[in-house]
Scaffold this motif. Structure first.
Motif, PDB file in Angstrom:
ATOM      1  N   PHE A 218      39.437  43.744  40.529  1.00 20.58           N
ATOM      2  CA  PHE A 218      38.979  43.384  39.179  1.00 20.58           C
ATOM      3  C   PHE A 218      38.595  44.638  38.387  1.00 20.58           C
ATOM      4  N   THR A 219      37.869  45.554  39.024  1.00 21.20           N
ATOM      5  CA  THR A 219      37.446  46.772  38.323  1.00 21.20           C
ATOM      6  C   THR A 219      38.649  47.594  37.872  1.00 21.20           C
ATOM      7  N   MET A 220      39.628  47.728  38.768  1.00 18.54           N
ATOM      8  CA  MET A 220      40.824  48.496  38.396  1.00 18.54           C
ATOM      9  C   MET A 220      41.591  47.805  37.274  1.00 18.54           C
ATOM     10  N   ALA A 221      41.661  46.480  37.311  1.00 13.32           N
ATOM     11  CA  ALA A 221      42.357  45.751  36.247  1.00 13.32           C
ATOM     12  C   ALA A 221      41.639  45.908  34.916  1.00 13.32           C
ATOM     13  N   VAL A 222      40.312  45.867  34.945  1.00 15.69           N
ATOM     14  CA  VAL A 222      39.534  46.019  33.713  1.00 15.69           C
ATOM     15  C   VAL A 222      39.689  47.434  33.161  1.00 15.69           C
TER      16      VAL A 222
ATOM     17  N   ALA B 144      45.857  41.914  37.632  1.00 12.96           N
ATOM     18  CA  ALA B 144      45.366  40.561  37.339  1.00 12.96           C
ATOM     19  C   ALA B 144      46.120  39.528  38.173  1.00 12.96           C
ATOM     20  N   GLY B 145      47.448  39.729  38.315  1.00 13.91           N
ATOM     21  CA  GLY B 145      48.221  38.816  39.151  1.00 13.91           C
ATOM     22  C   GLY B 145      47.801  38.875  40.603  1.00 13.91           C
ATOM     23  N   VAL B 146      47.563  40.098  41.113  1.00 15.63           N
ATOM     24  CA  VAL B 146      47.101  40.237  42.499  1.00 15.63           C
ATOM     25  C   VAL B 146      45.800  39.481  42.707  1.00 15.63           C
ATOM     26  N   MET B 147      44.879  39.625  41.778  1.00 18.49           N
ATOM     27  CA  MET B 147      43.581  38.955  41.906  1.00 18.49           C
ATOM     28  C   MET B 147      43.737  37.436  41.871  1.00 18.49           C
ATOM     29  N   GLN B 148      44.518  36.945  40.929  1.00 15.64           N
ATOM     30  CA  GLN B 148      44.693  35.495  40.791  1.00 15.64           C
ATOM     31  C   GLN B 148      45.327  34.889  42.039  1.00 15.64           C
ATOM     32  N   TYR B 149      46.405  35.499  42.527  1.00 14.24           N
ATOM     33  CA  TYR B 149      47.124  34.917  43.661  1.00 14.24           C
ATOM     34  C   TYR B 149      46.344  35.057  44.962  1.00 14.24           C
ATOM     35  N   ARG B 150      45.546  36.107  45.070  1.00 15.36           N
ATOM     36  CA  ARG B 150      44.690  36.219  46.248  1.00 15.36           C
ATOM     37  C   ARG B 150      43.648  35.102  46.276  1.00 15.36           C
ATOM     38  N   MET B 151      43.048  34.825  45.135  1.00 16.64           N
ATOM     39  CA  MET B 151      42.034  33.764  45.087  1.00 16.64           C
ATOM     40  C   MET B 151      42.670  32.399  45.346  1.00 16.64           C
ATOM     41  N   GLN B 152      43.853  32.157  44.801  1.00 15.67           N
ATOM     42  CA  GLN B 152      44.532  30.888  45.075  1.00 15.67           C
ATOM     43  C   GLN B 152      44.848  30.752  46.560  1.00 15.67           C
ATOM     44  N   ALA B 153      45.343  31.823  47.170  1.00 16.85           N
ATOM     45  CA  ALA B 153      45.646  31.772  48.598  1.00 16.85           C
ATOM     46  C   ALA B 153      44.376  31.555  49.409  1.00 16.85           C
ATOM     47  N   ARG B 154      43.276  32.195  49.009  1.00 15.43           N
ATOM     48  CA  ARG B 154      42.015  32.022  49.736  1.00 15.43           C
ATOM     49  C   ARG B 154      41.543  30.573  49.644  1.00 15.43           C
ATOM     50  N   SER B 155      41.674  29.968  48.465  1.00 13.44           N
ATOM     51  CA  SER B 155      41.261  28.569  48.309  1.00 13.44           C
ATOM     52  C   SER B 155      42.136  27.643  49.141  1.00 13.44           C
ATOM     53  N   ARG B 156      43.444  27.869  49.126  1.00 12.06           N
ATOM     54  CA  ARG B 156      44.340  27.007  49.904  1.00 12.06           C
ATOM     55  C   ARG B 156      44.058  27.129  51.397  1.00 12.06           C
ATOM     56  N   ARG B 157      43.829  28.346  51.857  1.00 14.58           N
ATOM     57  CA  ARG B 157      43.496  28.512  53.276  1.00 14.58           C
ATOM     58  C   ARG B 157      42.185  27.825  53.611  1.00 14.58           C
TER      59      ARG B 157
ATOM     60  N   VAL C 178      38.213  40.998  29.371  1.00  5.26           N
ATOM     61  CA  VAL C 178      37.062  41.884  29.573  1.00  5.26           C
ATOM     62  C   VAL C 178      37.399  43.298  29.093  1.00  5.26           C
ATOM     63  N   GLY C 179      38.616  43.758  29.420  1.00  3.44           N
ATOM     64  CA  GLY C 179      38.997  45.101  29.032  1.00  3.44           C
ATOM     65  C   GLY C 179      39.105  45.292  27.536  1.00  3.44           C
ATOM     66  N   VAL C 180      39.633  44.314  26.847  1.00  3.79           N
ATOM     67  CA  VAL C 180      39.806  44.479  25.406  1.00  3.79           C
ATOM     68  C   VAL C 180      38.492  44.348  24.653  1.00  3.79           C
ATOM     69  N   ILE C 181      37.426  43.972  25.376  1.00  6.71           N
ATOM     70  CA  ILE C 181      36.112  44.049  24.731  1.00  6.71           C
ATOM     71  C   ILE C 181      35.829  45.496  24.338  1.00  6.71           C
ATOM     72  N   VAL C 182      36.330  46.429  25.173  1.00  9.68           N
ATOM     73  CA  VAL C 182      36.222  47.848  24.805  1.00  9.68           C
ATOM     74  C   VAL C 182      36.912  48.089  23.468  1.00  9.68           C
TER      75      VAL C 182
END
Length: 605
Positions: A19-23, A87-100, A144-148
């Motif tokens: 998330f930090t790197m994406a932001v 952002a895609g890595v974060m989203q798909y990791r969370m989806q996979a974690r929920s499914r597991r 979050v990033g474009v808040i900058v």
């Protein structure tokens, strides 16, 4: 909104580095977007206006303008790429974690919980709900990033011209109010749509599972109408969601544009009065057009929050479900000797309907006991408690003196196996259906097949153990499927084997050879068999007769025939019914008696 922000916080806490790197990548994009406005303003003042005023432009000014514009564009492109990938890595990791997590919870929860929840809903929890829960994560780093960019642009506007900045900032309260109304309108509609997705999945699953019933009874039209009704309701719910989005999205898009028009109107008057220069007006107007993008990015996140909250709640309902079985630390001896089974004071009920009442009996090691009783007497439920698929409300099941509830995880399945009447085979090879991923050598597989009287038809298959059996074993007969399921259990060399009418589709002679083989095998097991046929019951060392969930009598088959009227009436009724059926429906010429296929071993029998 609070719940939606909490869901986002869970994701951020779970993937802080990504998330930090994406932001940061998004912040780079935002900063360079604002920098491009400054570069455009500088080029307007020092290149365009100089060209109009003097008729010429210095070579250094042109080169500087080109480098500024290209440099900001390159850095902005790097920010876009990094933001989207991370952002895609974060989203798909969370989806996979929920499914597991959901599927692990399904495996932990007892059968009694699964009985209360339809399969279609469980599929929806693991698929569309898990997907919906983390849908806002795709635009979140960008938002979050474009808040900058938002803050940088706002500060730049204030320092460039305070009056124009104040005019532009009037748009923000209007956007906040519009988003609040949007959330309140959309949330109940999304909740309804998610529930209907589960219902559509449930009906589809039932129709696929019951395809044979539907087709043989000619109910295709009824099933089509049933599915259509829910599908149309889902369509209408999605259309309602689309209408709300279709109404509010253009308004969210239009508000920044209205702000730009206001800035241009006021700026034109200030330009005419000489308060600002044309370059300042161009810079402020462009900065405000940039504000539309971060506002839209925030709007994308807010638009997904209602659906995200609904999906999150439905996933959490599964993850927080109570009733998961607790395990102890006890282990059973590793020897291949048969196990001793004790059932003491067993009670069990489905919700408020008692099924088993004070069931007590004992099976000595190496003995074969038949459970007999009329329909609804609790035989299958009792069989499930013997391998702890469900826990009794009262009483205990002990294996070699150890209460099953004290056994460590995985211990019961290591020493005890249940073969149910409703056989399930995977769309895999014969070998794969027997081993189920365990490293069982082929010689042990063939030994189990011989004991289950299945080696004859398996060796006659086109590819032997490598033959695929089709979905649910569709290429095999009922008796063949049951014998493969029995071989699957025997390949694990259980010390306790429970057969819940697991040979009902097998020829009686073949069934007799199976039971004799189980008793005479070198790795003999204690066997509990739910039986209906007289021939099967007679092979048991002892019979436990159930009536209305209680042990009505216990003893040998010969003894119960004499002194237990209920038992005598039941087993002789089964025998008469089978004899009448066989007399009324003789096998066709050339067909072997059995399960409907001319298996070599059944023909020889």
């Amino acid at each position: 909104m609070r719940q939606g922000l909490y869901v986002l916080w869970v994701a951020v806490r779970s993937e802080p580095v990504v998330f930090t790197m994406a932001v940061l990548a998004s912040a780079l994009y935002g900063a360079m977007t604002v920098a491009s406005a400054w570069a455009l303003g500088w080029a307007t003042e020092h290149v365009v206006f100089d060209a109009f005023a003097d008729g010429r432009v210095a070579d250094g000014a042109v080169a500087t303008g080109v480098l500024l514009i290209l440099g900001t564009a390159l850095l902005k492109a790097l920010g876009v790429g990094g933001r989207r990938i991370l952002a895609g890595v974060m989203q798909y990791r969370m989806q996979a974690r929920s499914r597991r997590g959901v599927t692990r919870q399904y495996l932990r929860l007892p059968l009694s919980w699964h009985h209360r929840h339809p399969t279609g809903q469980l599929l929806s929890n693991a698929s569309s709900d898990a997907e919906a829960a983390w849908a806002p994560l795709a635009p979140l780093p960008m938002a979050v990033g474009v808040i900058v960019m938002l803050i940088t642009a706002a500060v730049a506007m204030v320092f460039t011209d305070l009056a124009l900045a104040v005019v532009g900032f009037l748009i923000f309260p209007a956007i906040a109010v519009l988003n609040l109304i949007y959330q309140r309108r959309l949330s109940p509609l999304v909740t309804r749509a998610q529930q209907l997705r589960a219902e559509v999945s449930e009906i589809a699953h039932e129709s696929f599972d019951g395809a044979l019933v539907v087709k043989t009874l000619g109910r295709e039209d009824l099933e089509t109408e049933r599915f259509q009704a829910r599908a149309r309701a889902l369509r209408d719910a999605n259309v309602a969601v689309g209408r709300v989005r279709g109404l509010f999205d253009p308004m969210l898009e239009a508000l920044p544009t209205l702000g730009v028009l206001a800035v241009l109107l006021v700026g034109a008057m200030r330009l005419e009065s000489g308060a600002i220069s044309a370059g300042v007006l161009v810079q402020v107007a462009y900065l405000f057009t940039l504000l539309a993008f971060p506002i839209r990015a925030l709007g994308w996140v807010l638009a997904e929050l209602p659906r995200s909250v609904v999906g999150w709640r439905r996933v959490q309902d599964v993850l927080e479900a109570s009733g998961a079985m607790e395990y102890g630390t006890a282990t059973f001896p590793g020897a291949d000797a048969p196990a001793r089974l004790e059932v003491q004071g067993l009670d069990y009920a489905y919700t408020d309907a008692p099924v088993l009442r004070d069931v007590t009996f004992e099976v000595p090691a190496g003995r074969t006991v038949a459970l007999v009783g009329p329909t609804g007497s609790g035989k299958s439920t009792l069989a499930q408690t013997l391998v702890r698929l469900v826990d009794p409300a009262r009483g205990a099941v002990r294996l070699d003196g150890t209460d099953l509830r004290d056994a460590a995880r995985g211990e019961i399945s290591r020493v005890a196996t249940l073969v149910p009447q409703q056989t399930f085979l995977f769309d895999d090879t014969v070998r794969g259906n027997i081993t189920l991923g365990l490293p069982i050598p082929d010689e042990d597989v063939w030994a189990a097949l011989r004991l289950a009287q299945a080696d004859g038809f398996v060796s006659g298959l086109a590819e032997g153990l490598d033959t695929r059996v089709g979905e649910r074993g569709a290429t095999l007969s009922g008796g063949q499927r049951q014998r493969l399921a029995l071989a699957r259990a025997l390949a694990r060399r259980p010390r306790l084997l429970i057969l819940d009418d697991a040979t009902s589709s097998v020829d009686p002679q073949v069934e007799a050879r199976i039971l004799y083989g189980l008793r005479d095998a070198a790795e003999a097991a204690t066997v509990v068999v739910v039986a209906y046929r007289m021939a099967t019951i007679a092979l048991a060392d002892e019979v436990v007769y159930l009536e209305h969930g209680r042990v009505a009598d216990q003893g040998t088959h010969a003894d119960l025939i004499v002194h237990c009227p209920g038992y005598r009436e039941l087993v002789t009724a089964y025998q008469r019914e089978e004899a009448e059926r066989m007399a009324a429906e003789p096998p066709p010429p050339g067909a072997a008696a059995g399960d409907g296929l001319t298996d070599p071993e059944e023909v020889s029998a």
